[in-house]
Design an enzyme around this catalytic site. Structure first.
Site, PDB file in Angstrom:
ATOM      1  N   ALA A 142      50.528  17.275  39.854  1.00  0.00           N
ATOM      2  CA  ALA A 142      50.775  15.935  40.439  1.00  0.00           C
ATOM      3  C   ALA A 142      51.880  15.196  39.688  1.00  0.00           C
ATOM      4  CB  ALA A 142      49.485  15.132  40.480  1.00  0.00           C
ATOM      5  N   LYS A 178      49.437  26.840  43.188  1.00  0.00           N
ATOM      6  CA  LYS A 178      50.180  26.190  42.106  1.00  0.00           C
ATOM      7  C   LYS A 178      50.722  27.237  41.135  1.00  0.00           C
ATOM      8  CE  LYS A 178      47.493  21.935  42.357  1.00  0.00           C
ATOM      9  NZ  LYS A 178      46.310  21.266  41.858  1.00  0.00           N
TER      10      LYS A 178
END
Ligand code: ADP
Ligand code: ASP
Ligand code: MG
Length: 824
Positions: free
Chosen positions: A613, A684
């Site tokens: 993030a 990710k």
């Protein structure tokens, strides 16, 4: 000769639209005439010349030209009628009008019968508009009791024999005008737009020729000032109808005015500037409807400290390119091009030759396109026949946008900024030309793109801030928070010279587009009430429809189909900022295509929030790789929800209770199985791996889900926690075993020995990953530079606020220079 007393005033069609305009003009003449002698030069009533032209062209085609003649006469007569109602007689104008009415009707009939209109007749018809307005002004001034007299244009002898675009012989006009002034009244009023030849015949001075009439008269009389009265405050930095925040300039030099007007700024006709510059007569451009404003002064003493004075654009241009190996090294090609066009009286607006001599491109007015093409085809017939030249390519509907300023030559990087601005509007530059005086740079672009290009350039040079036009797709948790952050930061961004404008937002069902900017106070209600179903084409069309600057699409969805449109977005001139991970985890081919599209189109594709993030992961890794570092191993806790769940279990909470608690705290996806499957972590990890150059597909990642999926996949979501209880004991045993070795269980993504694996690992409690819990993320990079102590990035890696902040950072990074360097 200098005539320090004398003032020449020109009133154009925009000042003479109706009686109000005539009266405003007469007020101005009267006030100046109180102190000095005045020569007044007038255009026709607004629109009359166009109507007369239409009448001629229609009659030539055999149509009802009289209809347009009547319209022209009516618009003139409406003014005399109104005056007569007020008891003001207009003897000169009314007599002229009635006589004209009869003559024009007769001429129209003749043209229709003949099917043609000789230039001589055309000149006489078109000049009648100025004949009327100048007489009417004399009537008005005399009615006010002023000493005003009408003068014919026999005092403007002509220097050549063109019927429609003649020049005044200024030296020959000197004694004639001197004599007329000597004999004449205090105020002399002349029709603009035409002069008379030795036989008394009327020859026009070209469209918008009244400016030139005034300039020639000012030059021949040595007037101390020439005033051009219009419906705008003066010379603007760009056409105020197109660029709403264009600024009125205090002053411009003759050269600047010439460049600006040549390429379209309709303020003074380009032709008028030469006589003024030649005799150094200052010229004011003023507003008839607001004479208190100082206007713009065109003169030789204009300050040269500014970089750029203005931006202009010329529409209806055609670009013609001759290209072929046969042009290389041959002397005289450019001369032949020029001669061929000159012999057809076609003026070349701009010409450039490629340095390889492989091609020559030139621009002409669209009206000259067919003639120009024919002339060039004939001139280069031999070369075309023998394949020395490929076909002559003709591009219609082009526009020239030019940047003008005497100061340009003293500053570097102006052309770069000009081109960057045009590119930020997504407009393609087809031809670029800079004159050797360095007073102007011009580009040729598609006609429909000219407005966007103008606005972008104006912003780049005249507003000190960078504009970013944003389209937000997805306004859920992250998107909604992002809009709130925009709103909070707007003021501070403006202080840092960034103007971020949300032009459209969409959720999965509706798209809301704002003509200007969206009101961030009530975007939810507006989207609900005014949003419409949408397609990707609708989004792409926004850029051109609204002329966006630095157009940037922000994807805050998790939609895979949308992610597969990034190549299209980038190819259509958008930057893309993605919180959505699906694009970077699609096939390797697509992964490469996106980067190619971004590079080819000079757009940015940014996705800092894809991993961790708001943590600065991608940027840090790219920085390391660019500086030559190499990844040895990577280990990371990449899921906030699993970080929370495993931390709670470490404190003794059973798996099922830990999942329930994490859900309750809002740390998981609506269905926690999306987290427990490990696929989000796998994505990710793939992004990290691709970032360091590993050529992997999603399938290549070895994923061990956080819980055995067959134990939970069949149950309903409401039954999930119960189903997980069957695994509680197993997890408790594993945790105890790890604890015995001073280890803790963590859900880890690992890159080692060229392999990527996502799985539960028992990691030493005192090593970096051992301390990561409570929703925190960590990325541990063992690299060539960072050894034996690794580089560790840790912090919250999920949540609306930090993710939105990361997206926000990416948006600001789409602009080409640091925002704090924008000023000045
Ligand atoms: P007139 O017929 O009165 O001479 P024009 O219609 O020919 O006037 O020109 C005036 C118009 O030129 C203005 O209304 C304005 O919209 C337009 N214009 C275009 N570029 C510029 C500019 N750079 N500065 C001022 N006006 C401009
Ligand atoms: N009336 C003429 C034209 O419209 C001349 C002028 O307005 O300057 O071209
Ligand atoms: Mg005009």
């Amino acid at each position: 000769m200098s005539n320090s007393e004398l003032l020449v005033q020109k009133f154009g069609g925009t000042s003479l639209a109706d009686l109000k305009g005539f009266n405003a003009s007469a007020d101005i003449i009267e006030s100046y005439a109180a102190a000095r002698r005045v020569i007044v030069v007038l255009s026709a009533v607004k629109g009359v010349t166009d109507l007369l032209l239409e009448a001629i062209d229609t009659a030539v085609e055999g149509g009802n030209g009289a209809h347009y003649m009547e319209q022209a006469i009516d618009s003139e007569r409406s003014i005399t009628d109104e005056l007569s109602k007020r008891g003001i007689s207009t003897p000169l104008a009314s007599e002229f009008l009635e006589e004209q009415h009869a003559t024009l009707t007769r001429r129209e009939e003749g043209i229709r019968l003949l099917g043609q209109c000789p230039d001589e007749a055309r000149a006489r018809i078109l000049a009648s508009g100025e004949g009327f307005s100048s007489r009417l002004m004399v009537d008005l001034l005399q009615h006010r009791g002023l000493s005003a007299q009408w003068s014919d244009t026999d005092v403007l002898p002509l220097a050549n024999d063109s019927w429609l675009d003649s020049l005044v012989d200024i030296e020959a006009a000197v004694p004639l005008l001197a004599q007329r002034l000597e004999e004449g009244a205090h105020i002399t009023v002349l029709p603009g737009f035409y002069g008379r030849n030795a036989d008394g015949g009327i020859q026009l001075l070209g469209r918008n020729g009244t400016d030139y009439s005034a300039a020639a008269i000012a030059a021949a009389t040595g007037a101390s000032l020439c005033q051009i009265w219009k419906d705008v405050d003066g010379f603007f930095s760009a056409d105020p109808r197109i660029v709403s925040n264009a600024q009125c300039l205090d002053e411009v030099s003759y050269d600047e005015a010439m460049e600006l007007t040549y390429f379209g700024a309709k303020v003074i006709s380009a032709k008028a500037l030469a006589p003024l510059a030649g005799k150094q007569i200052p010229c004011e451009v003023r507003n008839t409807y607001d004479p208190s404003k100082p206007g713009t002064l065109v003169h030789s003493g204009a300050e040269r400290t500014h970089v750029v004075r203005g931006i202009s654009h010329l529409h209806d241009v055609t670009s013609i390119t001759l290209q072929g190996g046969g042009l290389r090294g041959r002397v005289g090609i450019a001369r032949r091009v020029m001669d061929a066009l000159a012999s057809e009286s076609i003026s070349i607006l701009l010409i450039v030759q490629s340095s390889s001599e492989y091609s020559i491109t030139l621009c002409v007015r669209r009206a000259d396109e067919i003639k120009a093409r024919k002339a060039l085809e004939e001139e280069f017939h031999f070369e075309r026949l023998h394949g020395l030249i490929e076909e002559i390519s003709v591009q219609s509907d082009r526009a020239v946008v030019s940047l003008v300023g005497d100061g340009m030559k003293r500053y570097r990087g102006i052309a770069a900024r000009f081109l960057t601005a045009i590119s930020s509007a997504g407009v393609n530059v087809e031809v670029l030309a800079q004159g050797s005086t360095e007073c102007a740079i011009a580009v040729v672009v598609k006609g429909e793109a000219a407005q966007s290009a103008m606005r972008a350039c104006h912003t780049a040079f005249f507003s000190h801030s960078t504009h970013i036009d944003v389209i937000l797709l997805g306004c859920g948790n992250v998107g909604g928070e992002l809009l709130a952050q925009f709103q909070r930061q707007a003021e501070s961004l403006r202080e840092h010279h960034a103007d971020l404008r949300v032009r459209a937002i969409a959720d999965s069902n509706r798209l809301l587009v704002a003509d200007d900017v969206l009101d961030l106070d009530c975007w939810r209600e507006d989207l609900e009430a005014k949003g419409r179903p949408w397609t990707i084409d609708d989004v792409i069309a926004i850029r051109e429809n609204l002329g966006l600057l630095n157009p940037t699409i922000i994807d805050c969805t998790t939609d895979e189909d949308l992610a597969l449109q990034y190549v299209r977005f980038l190819s259509n001139g958008f930057n893309v900022v993605a919180a959505n991970k699906k694009a970077n985890t699609a096939s390797l081919d697509y992964y490469r295509e996106m980067r190619e599209a971004a590079a080819k189109n000079f757009r940015k594709f940014l996705y800092e929030t894809n991993v961790g993030a708001g943590l600065p992961v991608i940027d840090t890794m790219q920085g390391l790789m660019r500086s030559g570092d190499q990844l040895k191993t990577f280990e990371g806790i990449l899921s906030g929800s699993l970080s929370m769940i495993f931390g709670l279990m470490e404190d003794g909470m059973p798996l099922s209770a830990a999942v329930a608690k994490a859900m309750e705290m809002g740390f998981t996806e609506p269905d926690p199985r999306d987290d427990l499957s490990g696929m989000d972590v796998a994505r990710k990890l793939l992004i990290v791996a691709r970032e360091v150059g590993m050529q992997l597909e999603l399938d290549d990642i070895d994923v061990e889900p956080a819980v055995p999926l067959d134990a939970v996949s069949h149950v309903d979501r409401s039954e999930l926690i119960n189903a997980l209880q069957s695994l509680d004991e197993d997890f408790a045993t594993r945790i105890r075993a790890a604890d015995a070795e001073d280890k803790v269980l963590r859900y880890v993504g690992r890159i080692e020995d060229g392999k990527c694996r996502v799985a539960i690992e028992a990691v030493p409690a005192r090593k970096p990953l051992g301390a990561i819990r409570d929703g925190e993320n960590a990325l541990v990079l063992h690299t060539h530079y960072y050894q034996p102590i690794p580089l560790v990035l840790r912090g919250y890696g999920a949540g609306g606020a930090v993710t939105a902040a990361g997206v926000f950072g990416d948006i600001l990074r789409t602009v080409w220079r640091p925002l704090d360097q924008q000023a000045g």
